[in-house]
Write a protein that holds these residues in place. Structure first.
Motif, short mmCIF file in Angstrom:
data_model
loop_
_atom_site.label_atom_id
_atom_site.label_comp_id
_atom_site.label_asym_id
_atom_site.label_seq_id
_atom_site.Cartn_x
_atom_site.Cartn_y
_atom_site.Cartn_z
N GLY A 38 -37.23 37.36 14.92
CA GLY A 38 -36.80 38.39 15.85
C GLY A 38 -37.31 38.21 17.27
N SER A 39 -37.75 37.01 17.60
CA SER A 39 -38.35 36.78 18.92
C SER A 39 -37.32 36.40 19.99
CB SER A 39 -39.42 35.69 18.83
OG SER A 39 -38.86 34.47 18.37
N VAL A 40 -36.07 36.15 19.59
CA VAL A 40 -35.01 35.80 20.54
C VAL A 40 -34.00 36.93 20.52
CG1 VAL A 40 -33.26 34.11 21.21
CG2 VAL A 40 -35.38 33.35 20.11
N ASP A 41 -34.09 37.82 21.49
CA ASP A 41 -33.24 39.01 21.47
C ASP A 41 -32.59 39.30 22.81
OD1 ASP A 41 -35.46 39.68 22.87
OD2 ASP A 41 -35.98 41.45 21.68
N ASP A 42 -32.55 38.31 23.70
CA ASP A 42 -31.90 38.53 24.98
C ASP A 42 -31.26 37.23 25.44
OD1 ASP A 42 -33.89 36.87 26.02
OD2 ASP A 42 -35.19 38.57 26.49
N MET A 43 -30.74 37.20 26.66
CA MET A 43 -30.12 35.99 27.20
C MET A 43 -31.01 35.33 28.24
SD MET A 43 -27.54 35.64 25.40
CE MET A 43 -26.82 34.24 26.25
N GLY A 44 -32.32 35.49 28.09
CA GLY A 44 -33.27 34.91 29.02
C GLY A 44 -33.65 33.49 28.62
N PRO A 45 -34.79 33.01 29.10
CA PRO A 45 -35.24 31.64 28.82
C PRO A 45 -35.37 31.33 27.34
CG PRO A 45 -36.51 32.59 30.63
CD PRO A 45 -35.69 33.70 30.06
N ARG A 46 -35.82 32.32 26.55
CA ARG A 46 -35.95 32.07 25.11
C ARG A 46 -34.59 31.77 24.47
NH1 ARG A 46 -40.13 36.64 22.67
NH2 ARG A 46 -41.84 36.35 24.19
N ALA A 47 -33.60 32.56 24.84
CA ALA A 47 -32.26 32.34 24.29
C ALA A 47 -31.71 30.99 24.73
CB ALA A 47 -31.32 33.46 24.72
N SER A 48 -31.94 30.62 25.98
CA SER A 48 -31.48 29.31 26.48
C SER A 48 -32.12 28.19 25.67
CB SER A 48 -31.83 29.16 27.96
OG SER A 48 -31.18 30.13 28.74
N ALA A 49 -33.43 28.29 25.42
CA ALA A 49 -34.12 27.26 24.64
C ALA A 49 -33.57 27.20 23.22
CB ALA A 49 -35.62 27.57 24.61
N PHE A 50 -33.38 28.38 22.63
CA PHE A 50 -32.89 28.45 21.26
C PHE A 50 -31.53 27.78 21.11
CE2 PHE A 50 -30.27 30.76 18.15
CZ PHE A 50 -30.98 30.49 17.00
N TRP A 51 -30.57 28.14 21.98
CA TRP A 51 -29.22 27.60 21.85
C TRP A 51 -29.14 26.14 22.28
CZ3 TRP A 51 -26.28 29.72 18.61
CH2 TRP A 51 -26.30 31.10 18.41
N PHE A 52 -30.04 25.71 23.17
CA PHE A 52 -30.09 24.29 23.52
C PHE A 52 -30.44 23.46 22.29
CE2 PHE A 52 -31.64 20.37 25.31
CZ PHE A 52 -30.92 20.20 26.49
N LEU A 53 -31.42 23.92 21.53
CA LEU A 53 -31.82 23.19 20.33
C LEU A 53 -30.78 23.31 19.21
CD1 LEU A 53 -35.67 23.88 20.15
CD2 LEU A 53 -34.47 21.93 21.13
N VAL A 54 -30.12 24.45 19.13
CA VAL A 54 -29.05 24.60 18.14
C VAL A 54 -27.93 23.60 18.41
CG1 VAL A 54 -27.18 26.12 17.36
CG2 VAL A 54 -29.51 27.01 17.56
N ALA A 55 -27.57 23.42 19.70
CA ALA A 55 -26.53 22.45 20.04
C ALA A 55 -26.94 21.04 19.64
CB ALA A 55 -26.23 22.51 21.54
N GLY A 56 -28.20 20.69 19.89
CA GLY A 56 -28.66 19.36 19.50
C GLY A 56 -28.65 19.17 18.00
N LEU A 57 -29.06 20.20 17.26
CA LEU A 57 -29.02 20.12 15.80
C LEU A 57 -27.60 19.95 15.30
CD1 LEU A 57 -30.49 20.28 13.08
CD2 LEU A 57 -30.28 22.78 13.20
N GLY A 58 -26.65 20.64 15.96
CA GLY A 58 -25.24 20.50 15.58
C GLY A 58 -24.75 19.08 15.79
N MET A 59 -25.16 18.45 16.89
CA MET A 59 -24.77 17.06 17.13
C MET A 59 -25.34 16.13 16.08
SD MET A 59 -24.76 16.38 21.25
CE MET A 59 -26.06 17.49 21.74
#
Length: 281
Positions: A38-59
């Motif tokens: 529950g530590s990623v709950d906004d569209m700030g730096p944490r969310a950017s980091a989270f989705w950046f790594l999700v995209a890499g995992l998807g690749m």
């Protein structure tokens, strides 16, 4: 096979993750300190980091799947996969030029080149593919007879198949072409599979057939000539392999325009047909 497209895509995904770990070090540490859950709950730096790594995992996952398919089938991926990578690159770099997505362009170009150079199995008659503008082969294993396999192949008509055909009808009208209505038909049986040249199968016409060897049917239109062929490869103590071959020859400018638009759906449909035909009913 040499280094596969899937392997290179996994490498790009891995590099993406390394960049993410370095670029988003602080936001990732904040996520860890917050207990992750529950530590990623906004569209700030944490969310950017989270989705950046999700995209890499998807690749990495997509690359792993592509690598498995290339190794398992012993053939390159269809060139449509390369075009999809190029399209993904365009989608990323147009709004954000300063991105590593530029790597999708050479990787996509390589996949397109390899897909067009995909080897055709020896059992496929050379005369069938000579001078073709497009050839693709889907290979499956099955203990079915040639007639049983063709019967299942031509009987395959799920609801999404009919829906795609309806969308196709709208597109071909824009190119000045007409399309016959796809009617629900009773399933073919092995004993009723047409084997005589000139006989009709849906909107295909049988052109050549040999028991337990080859079945070839074609469909002609003003823009292209399409052939669907099934060849059986069998040997003692070896699994029976069926090669479902699509051969396309363009007749005018509308041919490549039409086929390259529907190419991804073509691979989806023919691949599903081949798998359905290989599965005992």
């Amino acid at each position: 096979m040499r280094t596969t497209t899937g392997t290179l895509l996994m490498v790009i995904g891995g590099l993406h993750q390394l960049v993410g770990l370095a670029l988003y070090r602080e936001p990732l540490l904040e996520i860890a300190r917050a207990g992750v859950v529950g530590s990623v709950d906004d569209m700030g730096p944490r969310a950017s980091a989270f989705w950046f790594l999700v995209a890499g995992l998807g690749m990495v996952m997509m690359g792993g799947l592509a690598h498995w398919a290339e190794r398992e089938l012993g053939r390159p991926l269809p060139s449509g996969f390369g075009w999809a990578l190029v399209a993904l690159g365009v989608f990323c770099v147009v709004p954000m030029p300063e991105t590593g997505a530029w790597l999708f362009f050479p990787l996509g170009a390589l996949a397109i080149f390899r897909g067009r150079q995909a080897p055709v199995p020896r059992v496929v008659p050379r005369a069938l593919v000579e001078g073709a503008d497009h050839v693709d082969v889907k290979t499956v294993e099955s203990e079915a007879s040639l007639r049983e396999f063709v019967a299942r192949l031509m009987s395959y008509q799920p609801f999404w198949f009919t829906a795609l055909f309806g969308i196709r009808a709208v597109f071909v009208r824009l190119l000045g072409m007409r399309q016959e209505r796809l009617r629900r038909r009773p399933p073919f049986r092995a004993e009723t599979v047409p084997m005589t040249p000139g006989e009709k199968v849906a909107f295909f016409t049988v052109r050549h057939a040999e028991e337990e060897q080859t079945w070839v049917a074609g469909a002609e239109d003003s823009h292209l000539d399409a052939v669907l062929a099934v060849t059986l490869e069998s040997a003692p103590e070896q699994p029976r392999r069926f090669h479902v071959v699509t051969v396309v020859r363009y007749r005018n400018w509308a041919g490549p325009v039409y086929f390259n638009v529907i190419r991804p759906f073509h691979h989806l449909v023919v691949g599903a047909m081949a798998r359905a035909a290989a599965t005992p009913q």
